[in-house]
Enzyme design. Structure first.
Site, PDB file in Angstrom:
ATOM      1  N   SER A  27       0.864  -1.212   0.350  1.00  0.00           N
ATOM      2  CA  SER A  27       0.206  -0.253  -0.175  1.00  0.00           C
ATOM      3  C   SER A  27       0.724   1.094   0.462  1.00  0.00           C
ATOM      4  O   SER A  27       1.650   1.453   1.185  1.00  0.00           O
ATOM      5  CB  SER A  27      -0.726   0.120   1.393  1.00  0.00           C
ATOM      6  OG  SER A  27      -1.580   1.261   1.374  1.00  0.00           O
ATOM      7  N   MET A  51     -11.985   4.910  -0.636  1.00  0.00           N
ATOM      8  CA  MET A  51     -13.150   4.715   0.601  1.00  0.00           C
ATOM      9  C   MET A  51     -13.941   6.478   0.075  1.00  0.00           C
ATOM     10  O   MET A  51     -13.019   7.496   1.153  1.00  0.00           O
ATOM     11  CB  MET A  51     -11.385   4.661   2.335  1.00  0.00           C
ATOM     12  CG  MET A  51     -11.853   3.759   2.087  1.00  0.00           C
ATOM     13  SD  MET A  51      -9.907   3.806   3.165  1.00  0.00           S
ATOM     14  CE  MET A  51      -8.755   3.384   1.683  1.00  0.00           C
ATOM     15  N   MET A  65      -8.911   7.976   0.032  1.00  0.00           N
ATOM     16  CA  MET A  65      -9.977   8.826   0.618  1.00  0.00           C
ATOM     17  C   MET A  65      -9.987  10.363   0.870  1.00  0.00           C
ATOM     18  O   MET A  65      -9.201  11.098   0.662  1.00  0.00           O
ATOM     19  CB  MET A  65      -9.012   9.035   2.186  1.00  0.00           C
ATOM     20  CG  MET A  65      -8.229   7.471   2.856  1.00  0.00           C
ATOM     21  SD  MET A  65      -7.316   7.128   4.101  1.00  0.00           S
ATOM     22  CE  MET A  65      -6.877   6.031   4.135  1.00  0.00           C
ATOM     23  N   HIS A  72      -8.344   1.703  -4.200  1.00  0.00           N
ATOM     24  CA  HIS A  72      -8.963   1.422  -2.893  1.00  0.00           C
ATOM     25  C   HIS A  72      -9.880   2.839  -3.121  1.00  0.00           C
ATOM     26  O   HIS A  72      -9.255   3.645  -1.967  1.00  0.00           O
ATOM     27  CB  HIS A  72      -8.271   0.587  -2.108  1.00  0.00           C
ATOM     28  CG  HIS A  72      -9.117   0.785  -0.744  1.00  0.00           C
ATOM     29  ND1 HIS A  72      -9.280   0.026   0.433  1.00  0.00           N
ATOM     30  CD2 HIS A  72     -11.153   0.586  -0.477  1.00  0.00           C
ATOM     31  CE1 HIS A  72      -9.446   0.280   1.296  1.00  0.00           C
ATOM     32  NE2 HIS A  72     -11.119  -0.034   1.676  1.00  0.00           N
TER      33      HIS A  72
HETATM   34  C1  DX5 Z   1      -6.878   1.662   5.278  1.00  0.00           C
HETATM   35  C2  DX5 Z   1      -5.680   1.082   3.939  1.00  0.00           C
HETATM   36  C3  DX5 Z   1      -4.966   0.758   4.015  1.00  0.00           C
HETATM   37  C4  DX5 Z   1      -3.854   1.128   4.854  1.00  0.00           C
HETATM   38  C5  DX5 Z   1      -3.266  -0.544   5.193  1.00  0.00           C
HETATM   39  O1  DX5 Z   1      -7.637   2.049   5.574  1.00  0.00           O
HETATM   40  O2  DX5 Z   1      -6.933   0.560   3.148  1.00  0.00           O
HETATM   41  O3  DX5 Z   1      -4.800   0.000   2.018  1.00  0.00           O
HETATM   42  O4  DX5 Z   1      -3.249   1.587   3.576  1.00  0.00           O
HETATM   43  O5  DX5 Z   1      -2.349  -0.169   5.892  1.00  0.00           O
HETATM   44  P1  DX5 Z   1      -1.128  -1.151   6.996  1.00  0.00           P
HETATM   45  O6  DX5 Z   1      -1.041  -2.403   6.227  1.00  0.00           O
HETATM   46  O7  DX5 Z   1      -0.266  -0.265   7.445  1.00  0.00           O
HETATM   47  O8  DX5 Z   1      -2.693  -2.175   8.175  1.00  0.00           O
HETATM   48 ZN    ZN Z   2      -6.763  -0.171   1.200  1.00  0.00          ZN
END
Ligand code: DX5
Ligand code: ZN
Length: 226
Positions: free
Chosen positions: A10, A70, A39, A68
């Site tokens: 990520s 959000m 986000m 992704h």
């Molecule tokens: C959180 C994101 C994740 C985040 C995961 O809302 O969707 O993709 O980057 O981060 P780690 O692996 O550090 O939990």
């Molecule tokens: Zn994510």
């Protein structure tokens, strides 16, 4: 034996002043995709980046971008993320009162379609759409921030989802996002996951490539007991 996962580091956990280096690292590593978290400060209590960053990263990245979203009203933005080069676009079930329409929108753009569910959302809400999906993202933390602790209950949801996909003859991949690292990835794969998103456990370590390699090699290990 468990299978080898698709590892999707990520970008949220990367050093944003060194994005080019992060992209090069992904391309030369055994990562399958680059996971990118957009986000909006409304659907989740944080703001990250949007389609402009996705588009610019896509110009230098060779591997697929797994985006992704959000964000609220993702249907208003999927065309722009597709144009920015996303190969996979995932929207949240909780943000989409017209989820079926949003999935078709993504597919009509020629992009792979994913739906994400929050930790409190049962997998059964996807029963009537899984046949149209390329991916189901199971949040294993509450979305919005990297570096949180994996919610153990997720293992149960992965098994339920694997069963649902079999029942509905869906080829959707199961992606797990949040708190994933070498300490729990074996159990996550054993429960039935296909794709591991890993932010801080990859970019927060001195040797990200080595962590990616070790995650990818999980399929070479004997089966774990849960
Ligand atoms: C959180 C994101 C994740 C985040 C995961 O809302 O969707 O993709 O980057 O981060 P780690 O692996 O550090 O939990
Ligand atoms: Zn994510």
């Amino acid at each position: 034996m468990i299978k080898n996962p698709i590892v999707a580091p990520s970008l949220l956990a990367a050093d944003f002043t060194q994005l080019h280096q992060a992209v090069d690292l992904i391309d030369r590593s055994e990562a399958g995709w680059l996971h990118m978290d957009s986000m909006d400060g409304r659907f989740v209590p944080n703001i990250s980046f949007g389609m402009m960053v996705v588009e610019q990263v896509g110009r230098i990245l060779e591997k697929p971008m797994d985006v992704h979203l959000m964000i609220e009203n993702p249907g208003n933005f999927v065309a722009e993320f597709a144009k920015a080069g996303a190969q996979i676009i995932t929207v949240h079930y909780e943000a989409c009162p017209h989820l079926h329409r949003n999935i078709q929108q993504i597919r009509d753009l020629g992009v792979k379609a994913g739906v994400a569910i929050n930790p409190h959302t049962p997998v059964s809400v996807l029963e009537h759409v899984v046949e149209d999906l390329d991916l189901v993202l199971v949040m294993s933390v509450n979305p919005g921030f990297g570096g949180q602790k994996f919610i153990f209950e997720t293992l149960y949801k992965i098994r339920q989802l694997r069963q649902l996909l079999m029942d509905r003859n869906s080829k959707a991949l199961i992606e797990i996002d949040g708190g994933v690292g070498l300490q729990n990835a074996g159990k996550i794969m054993e429960a039935g996951a296909d794709v591991l998103v890993a932010g801080s456990s990859v970019f927060g370590t001195p040797d990200p490539e080595s962590v990616i390699r070790q995650l990818k090699a999980l399929g070479n290990l004997p089966t774990y007991e849960i």
